[in-house]
Design an enzyme around this catalytic site. Structure first.
Site, PDB file in Angstrom:
ATOM      1  N   ASP A 218       3.460   3.509   4.305  1.00  0.00           N
ATOM      2  CA  ASP A 218       2.766   2.623   3.367  1.00  0.00           C
ATOM      3  C   ASP A 218       2.392   3.311   2.055  1.00  0.00           C
ATOM      4  OD1 ASP A 218       0.896   4.282   4.440  1.00  0.00           O
ATOM      5  OD2 ASP A 218      -0.640   2.746   4.727  1.00  0.00           O
ATOM      6  N   GLU A 219       3.000   4.469   1.756  1.00  0.00           N
ATOM      7  CA  GLU A 219       2.694   5.176   0.515  1.00  0.00           C
ATOM      8  C   GLU A 219       3.982   5.710  -0.112  1.00  0.00           C
ATOM      9  OE1 GLU A 219      -0.596   8.007   0.494  1.00  0.00           O
ATOM     10  OE2 GLU A 219      -1.101   7.372   2.528  1.00  0.00           O
TER      11      GLU A 219
END
Length: 844
Positions: free
Chosen positions: A99-100
């Site tokens: 998610d990054e």
């Protein structure tokens, strides 16, 4: 500029994006029965849900919480779609996690960072219904912190040259490498903010951080030279963990599960063509407290057979508390290419490893094809249905205090199964005059240190001869677990002559307790010795007919620490002479260095053969309670509990009868009926005399205690959990619960008098506790021994944090960080810090 994109509550947001019915509702992703919350939507976070929170607790806080299982395939699809928009602006994209991601816009001169961030946020929100936060800065560090500072859906841009103005007002926890433990240590040293770290010299910072100080200092200054790397890095670790369906104390089951984990992880290691060198074990207790222990091999390996011998030792090191285990995990780090550990099979051991490696590859192929093959631990788990064994013994009440103790002691050892230690076995020379740190300020040896030294010298038996029996139980347990026969003894004084007494049997232990009660600071009389010597072996402490070397510290180089505690006891300087300071060599030498005759050595062995006493930790012993109406204790407790339930709840009593019956069944199963009645009877007498009380602790969770009037806290109203007070796992660990009762300070003597009148001084005793040194007092007393002036001691200790003596070294480091050690102060301050580890055993 570098952009950092961070999805907000990613797992939960994906679930809401995929199902329109979940939008706007509290959603969490994680374990349904016994796991923890892995991700919570912002609707759930407003209700107090956070990660990682136990799922059961989250459901109590929010009954309407929607808990969904993890779907990593779905999350990976959304991650791939979400970050695909990044390539519209630059090819230099690093996927930091699911998610990054980082974007490097240094080559895209026509693209403004703020425009790229706004377009990506809008596109992701419209197409995927996900929210992302964006940070912009000149390096990875600044952009990452900016994206996380004001979630959700934030945008923060830090212009070049303003990095320090952005970072310095933040707390130290925002910097990489700073976890909860390091943050606490930095806070203790006064380095709470990033600015404080930046203004601290690297050499001083290294006292707290170690080798990571230069990197941490650079981060605090806003410097970060890490590039944005397009290619995904190879796996740097392999890990797996398991939350058990029920908390367990079954060592065999846990070891089998750890071996199975090692098999799975090592199969992945081999598939990736790697080898590993470091193994980390993670253990979580049932109260959510966690412990990790690591060990490293001499060389990298890709064989699980190399790890099997390590797992038992690591579990023993990690499992320090008498608490059942909820979760275990295994992680492999220090990953190398397989070729790193290849050897030519020229020796027999290398040939064996080559065959094991070939066998492992075959097993991998068979398991990959779902063919039936099991290792020994897999078969054991299958036979026990992948669940721990139930090992709680049925307690029995022993009423005869003189019950004989068998001369064969059965104990379960973790590594080799049940061992029978027989006194008829051939014995080597034992150590029969060892003093522990419970001989207050008269020895530096802790119980683990004594056992370790005895094991190193291959001693079959050890006798502890303090002037008290304070350490007898932990000593007995530690020695038995190590396969060393424990001899319970004590030092006595009769007619001003020091004597050593060794316990042969139960009667001897009772008599030794009686003699020690007489002994105190004065000597016992010959008449008392004559009346209570049955079951004891009494020797003169200076006897040369038996090998009795006096032992008070481990190695010869430890004498300085022993001299320090002796000086503390006598209130003298380190090298100041005093009549009560002990002289001579009192180290724990191997028997080969003892200057005793063969006959004296044989006499010591004979004493071991005569001492057969062993503690019985499996049998509960409560005062006999005989009901006045002639019924049994169980029947009386049942009647009193039901009567009390009706008195407490009236017409609603039937609603709670099921819980009362369940508690009574557990109380009966563990043999606690007479204990409850004993406490109830005492409090009835207190009530008759107008003595009030307050029941505290986990006993207040019991409906039986509330019905009997022992507690006035209603467990139904406050939703208290009885099994926190009494449960089978707790009893399996021999962790016996008690009922804590507080009386008014001016009526405590009346309560003591009631107990002594009812049971007599032969069967009642007042229990004391041990006062331990705190870091400041320990530091101050040692400094006084070294001749430091009191004003100088105060100058340093006033900057030390409040902690116990075990953490004195960290506290001393905190004082040094304040720049208070200069010139000659630095020399003795450095000495104290080096001595701290050994002082802990003597002072704590």
């Amino acid at each position: 500029m570098i952009l950092h994109f961070d999805a907000d509550a990613f797992f939960a947001s994906v679930e809401q994006a995929a199902d329109t019915k979940l939008r706007g509702r509290p959603v969490a992703v994680g374990g349904e029965r016994r796991g923890i919350i892995a991700s919570a939507s912002y609707e759930a976070r407003k209700l107090g849900i956070y990660t990682p929170m136990p799922t059961a607790r989250a459901r109590k806080l929010c009954p309407n919480l929607i808990v969904l299982p993890c779907d990593f395939d779905k999350y990976e699809r959304f991650s791939h779609l979400m970050f695909s928009y990044a390539y519209d602006f630059t090819p230099i994209v690093e996927l930091a996690s699911i998610d990054e991601c980082y974007l490097d816009l240094h080559g895209a001169r026509q693209t403004k960072a703020c425009d790229a961030a706004a377009k990506m946020q809008k596109a992701i929100a419209q197409s995927l219904k996900l929210s992302v936060s964006v940070g912009v800065g000149t390096n990875k560090l600044v952009s990452q912190i900016a994206s996380k500072l004001r979630k959700p859906h934030c945008f923060i841009e830090v212009a070049p040259g303003y990095e320090q103005g952005f970072l310095w007002p933040l707390e130290n926890k925002w910097l990489p490498q700073v976890g909860p433990q390091l943050a606490a240590r930095l806070n203790t040293a006064g380095l709470r903010m990033v600015e404080h770290i930046a203004r601290t010299p690297v050499d001083e910072l290294s006292l707290l951080v170690g080798s990571g100080a230069p990197a941490l200092h650079d981060y605090a200054l806003g410097n970060d030279l890490r590039p944005v790397v397009c290619d995904a890095p190879a796996a740097k670790s392999y890990g797996e963990q398991e939350t058990f369906a029920q908390d367990t104390t079954d060592t065999a089951f846990i070891i089998a599960r750890l071996r199975a984990m090692a098999d799975t992880l090592m199969r992945r290691v081999r598939e990736d063509g790697k080898s590993i060198r470091t193994v980390t074990l993670r253990l979580r207790y049932n109260d959510m407290d966690e412990v990790t222990r690591s060990t490293s091999l001499d060389e990298p390996t890709d064989l699980e057979h190399d790890l099997y011998p390590l797992l038992q030792a690591m579990l023993t090191r990690a499992w320090e508390r008498r608490v059942s285990v909820r979760l275990i995990g295994l992680r492999f780090t220090k990953v190398y290419e397989t070729g790193f550990c290849n050897v030519l099979p020229l020796e027999q051991s290398d040939m064996k490893r080559e065959r094991l490696h070939t066998l492992s590859l075959v097993v991998d192929d068979l398991r990959r094809g779902n063919r039936s093959i099991m290792r020994g631990h897999d078969l054991w788990l299958s036979q026990h249905r992948q669940a721990p064994r139930q090992t709680l013994p049925k307690p029995q009440l022993v009423t005869d205090p003189t019950a004989s103790v068998t001369n064969r002691v059965l104990r379960e050892r973790h590594s080799t199964g049940p061992q029978i230690i027989s006194p008829t076995a051939r014995l080597a020379v034992p150590a029969l005059n060892v003093k522990s740190c419970y001989s207050f300020l008269d020895s530096t040896l802790t119980i683990p240190a004594i056992i370790a030294a005895a094991a190193a010298h291959d001693m079959p038996a050890v006798a502890l001869t303090d002037k008290n029996l304070h350490a007898s139980v932990p000593f007995f347990e530690a020695a038995t677990a190590a396969g060393i026969k424990p001899i319970i003894g004590a030092e006595l004084c009769c007619d001003k002559k020091p004597l050593l007494a060794y316990v042969q049997n139960v009667r001897g232990y009772q008599n030794l307790c009686r003699l020690l009660s007489f002994n105190n600071d004065a000597c016992i009389t010959p008449a008392q010795m004559h009346d209570y010597r049955e079951g004891l072996i009494i020797l003169a402490a200076d006897s040369t007919a038996v090998a009795l070397p006096e032992i008070r510290y481990h190695k010869a180089e430890d004498k300085v620490f022993f001299d320090i505690v002796q000086s503390m006891k006598t209130l003298t300087l380190l090298h100041e002479k005093h009549a009560k300071k002990r002289r001579g060599d009192l180290a724990f030498h191997p028997p080969a260095q003892w200057s005793y005759s063969a006959a004296a050595m044989q006499a010591a062995q004979d004493i071991v053969l005569q001492c057969e006493f062993a503690f019985d930790f499996k049998t509960l012993r409560f005062p006999l309670y005989t009901p006045a109406d002639g019924s049994t204790a169980a029947a009386m407790l049942y009647r009193l509990a039901h009567d009390g339930l009706r008195n407490r709840y009236g017409s609603k009593a039937k609603q709670h009868e099921a819980q009362l019956r369940e508690e009574l069944s557990i109380i009966a199963e563990v043999g606690y009926e007479e204990y409850f009645l004993t406490v109830w009877h005492l409090l009835q007498e207190c009530a008759a005399l107008g003595i009030g009380w307050i029941t505290r602790g986990s006993a207040a969770d019991s409906l039986v205690c509330y019905a009997l009037g022992i507690s006035n806290v209603c467990p139904i109203r406050f939703e208290l959990y009885f099994k926190r007070f009494l449960n089978r796992d707790r009893m399996a660990l021999q962790k016996l619960p008690d009922i804590d009762i507080d009386f008014a300070h001016d009526r405590k003597d009346d309560v003591v008098r009631l107990l002594l009148d009812r049971y007599g001084p032969e069967h009642a005793a007042i229990v004391g506790g041990f006062n331990t040194f705190q870091a400041r007092s320990a530091f101050g007393d040692v400094a006084k021994v070294l001749g430091v002036a009191e004003n100088e001691i105060r100058r340093l200790t006033e900057h030390m944090p409040w902690t116990d003596a075990r953490h004195a070294a960290d506290a001393v480091g905190g004082a040094a960080a304040h720049g208070l050690a200069h010139g000659r102060d630095a020399r003795w301050l450095s000495t104290l810090r080096q001595d701290a580890p050994l002082r802990r055993g003597a002072l704590a």
